[in-house]
Enzyme design. Structure first.
Site, PDB file in Angstrom:
ATOM      1  N   ASP A   1      -0.851  44.229  30.354  1.00 29.44           N
ATOM      2  CA  ASP A   1      -2.288  43.948  30.495  1.00 29.44           C
ATOM      3  C   ASP A   1      -2.602  43.327  31.851  1.00 29.44           C
ATOM      4  O   ASP A   1      -3.761  43.141  32.203  1.00 29.44           O
ATOM      5  CB  ASP A   1      -2.834  43.085  29.346  1.00 29.44           C
ATOM      6  CG  ASP A   1      -2.061  41.820  29.116  1.00 29.44           C
ATOM      7  OD1 ASP A   1      -1.144  41.517  29.905  1.00 29.44           O
ATOM      8  OD2 ASP A   1      -2.369  41.108  28.139  1.00 29.44           O
TER       9      ASP A   1
ATOM     10  N   SER B   1       3.760  38.326  26.081  1.00 27.28           N
ATOM     11  CA  SER B   1       3.182  38.622  27.389  1.00 27.28           C
ATOM     12  C   SER B   1       4.129  38.265  28.538  1.00 27.28           C
ATOM     13  O   SER B   1       5.239  38.750  28.569  1.00 27.28           O
ATOM     14  CB  SER B   1       1.841  37.890  27.506  1.00 27.28           C
ATOM     15  OG  SER B   1       1.138  38.366  28.610  1.00 27.28           O
TER      16      SER B   1
ATOM     17  N   ASP C   1       3.073  43.313  33.870  1.00 24.64           N
ATOM     18  CA  ASP C   1       3.786  42.279  33.113  1.00 24.64           C
ATOM     19  C   ASP C   1       4.385  42.929  31.852  1.00 24.64           C
ATOM     20  O   ASP C   1       4.157  44.123  31.601  1.00 24.64           O
ATOM     21  CB  ASP C   1       2.855  41.077  32.830  1.00 24.64           C
ATOM     22  CG  ASP C   1       1.878  41.336  31.701  1.00 24.64           C
ATOM     23  OD1 ASP C   1       1.456  42.485  31.535  1.00 24.64           O
ATOM     24  OD2 ASP C   1       1.539  40.381  30.976  1.00 24.64           O
TER      25      ASP C   1
HETATM   26 MG    MG Z   1       0.336  40.162  29.306  1.00 26.17          MG
END
Ligand code: MG
Length: 445
Positions: free
Chosen positions: A243, A96, A239
């Protein structure tokens, strides 16, 4: 100390220092036993993704699992594909917003959602009993599916309340920053299908982040300057695994990380009345917006799985997290920046003004955050003592301690990895928020 961190949100570590091949094989073997059947695998663009991918897929095949490889994709695309293919699980290989050296496995359940804590526990229980593999003639099959990204785009274009033809006519000028992550593989195409003129910024397929990849204002100085320079209607930042969605106004100023979900709630409630769910650290704007629509807000512990669980319980029509995560369950139960992008474009179109004007119509609050080092003191007892001190106030102990006052709220959460308590305050002005942070800081010392 190894950097490996295992939690309900995934198996995360620095590659070469915690996230090594043996660890990956061990956790993937147990996941294969937990899911069985067919598993979808996608990964973000970071350069360690290929190494992790080969270990993940090799292990799954050795366990007799059939694998559907959807390539470099956003995490929400993996979620969507698991439910579309009725697979038994999904692995999104992505750390992430963490920097280049990190990677992680985000593990999904058979509904294409993040595993719930109970599911995660059942899975972890298998860890020490999963080092067995199938015989040579029972090895799983690998198939490559190159259609997942376009299917995701098509699903977003067909979302309820989204008028693609009208958005196309508006011809938005957009500056897009994907931090050279998985967004590069889908966001330019999505925006083009919305008829936008796209100015690409950090949209190269290198998988190397040129700045800290978390979309916080301090990491977006160059992006904000570029938005201003190019005279665009809106700056869109995602990002590395797409998400989280953060917006920049046409003036080159931040729209506010908390305001991504605030405007999405405002938009959806203007179309239909229903419940909203956000986490306990999310802005009070959501309560004001819901109240103006005679609707209710429910709060969950922090984390996508917790928000989704609560959304299902109360049958919410919109939800998310203040860090730029929008969940629109009419499409799927996961934070999705493509969904967030469609909503903001439609919202801006219907609003008719500029993005800074849309921001000005949202309730104004300011958040201040602090990490309080508790040294050798027990963070749980410190939080407990605050709980008794403020027991007459409106308190919530579902995730640490949140106390709501007339003019502000405060949320205390202990860290699971360091001897610190995180403290978040929201008040009407920046100065007030800072004053309260200092007050609570003193109370904990
Ligand atoms: Mg993310």
């Amino acid at each position: 100390m190894s950097t490996l961190m295992v939690s309900v949100s995934g198996i995360r570590g620095i590659v070469g220092d915690g996230l090594d091949p043996n660890t990956l094989v061990k956790y993937v073997s147990a996941y294969a036993d937990y899911c069985g059947g067919k598993i979808v695998v996608g990964r973000d663009a970071r350069i360690t993704g290929e190494m992790v991918y080969h270990l993940v897929v090799g292990t799954l095949l050795a366990k007799g699992i059939d694998v559907v490889d959807i390539g470099i994709t956003p995490t929400p695309t993996v979620l969507l594909t698991v439910s579309k293919l009725k697979a038994s699980g999904g692995i999104a290989i992505s750390a992430s917003h963490n920097p280049n050296e990190w990677n992680a496995l985000k593990l999904l359940n058979n509904k294409g959602e993040f595993m719930f804590p109970e599911e995660h526990k059942d899975y972890i229980d298998l860890l020490e009993k999963s080092d067995n593999y199938v015989s040579w003639d029972k090895i799983g099959k690998l198939t490559v599916d190159n259609t997942a990204l376009q299917s995701h785009i098509n699903a977003v274009l067909s979302m309820q309340y989204i008028d693609v033809e009208a958005i196309k006519k508006r011809k938005f000028r957009v500056l897009l920053d994907c931090v050279n992550g998985a967004g590069v593989y889908v966001m330019p195409q999505l925006l083009k299908e919305f008829g936008c003129e796209v100015i690409e910024y950090d949209c190269e397929k290198t998988g190397i982040f040129t700045r800290k990849p978390e979309p916080l204002p301090e990491n977006l100085i160059g992006t904000m300057e570029s938005v201003k320079k190019h005279n665009v209607d809106i700056g869109i930042v995602v990002d590395p695994d797409v998400d989280r969605l953060v917006l920049i106004t046409e003036k080159g100023e931040t729209f506010g990380e908390e305001n991504t979900i605030a405007q999405a709630v405002k938009f959806v409630l203007s179309k239909e009345k229903g419940n909203s769910v956000v986490n306990l650290s999310t802005t009070r704007s959501i309560d004001d917006i819901a109240k103006a629509n005679n609707c209710e807000v429910f709060r969950s512990p922090v984390g996508e799985a917790n928000v989704v669980k609560k959304m299902k319980e109360v049958n919410a029509i919109i939800g998310g997290e203040g860090s730029g995560g929008v969940i629109f369950p009419a499409l799927h139960y996961g934070r999705d920046a493509l969904v967030g992008t469609a909503i903001i474009l439609q919202h801006l179109l219907e609003f008719g003004g500029k993005l800074s004007e849309l921001k000005a119509e949202l309730p104004e609050y300011h958040i201040a955050k602090a990490k309080i080092d508790v040294g050798t003191k027990n963070p749980d007892s410190l939080i407990k003592s605050l709980e008794s001190k403020y027991s007459k106030q409106n308190i919530n102990t579902d995730d640490g301690l949140r106390i709501d006052f007339e003019d502000h709220w405060v949320h205390f959460r202990k860290s699971n990895t360091e001897p610190i308590i995180r403290c978040i305050v929201e008040a009407k002005t920046e100065l007030k928020a800072q004053e309260y942070i200092e007050k609570y800081f003193a109370e904990l010392n």
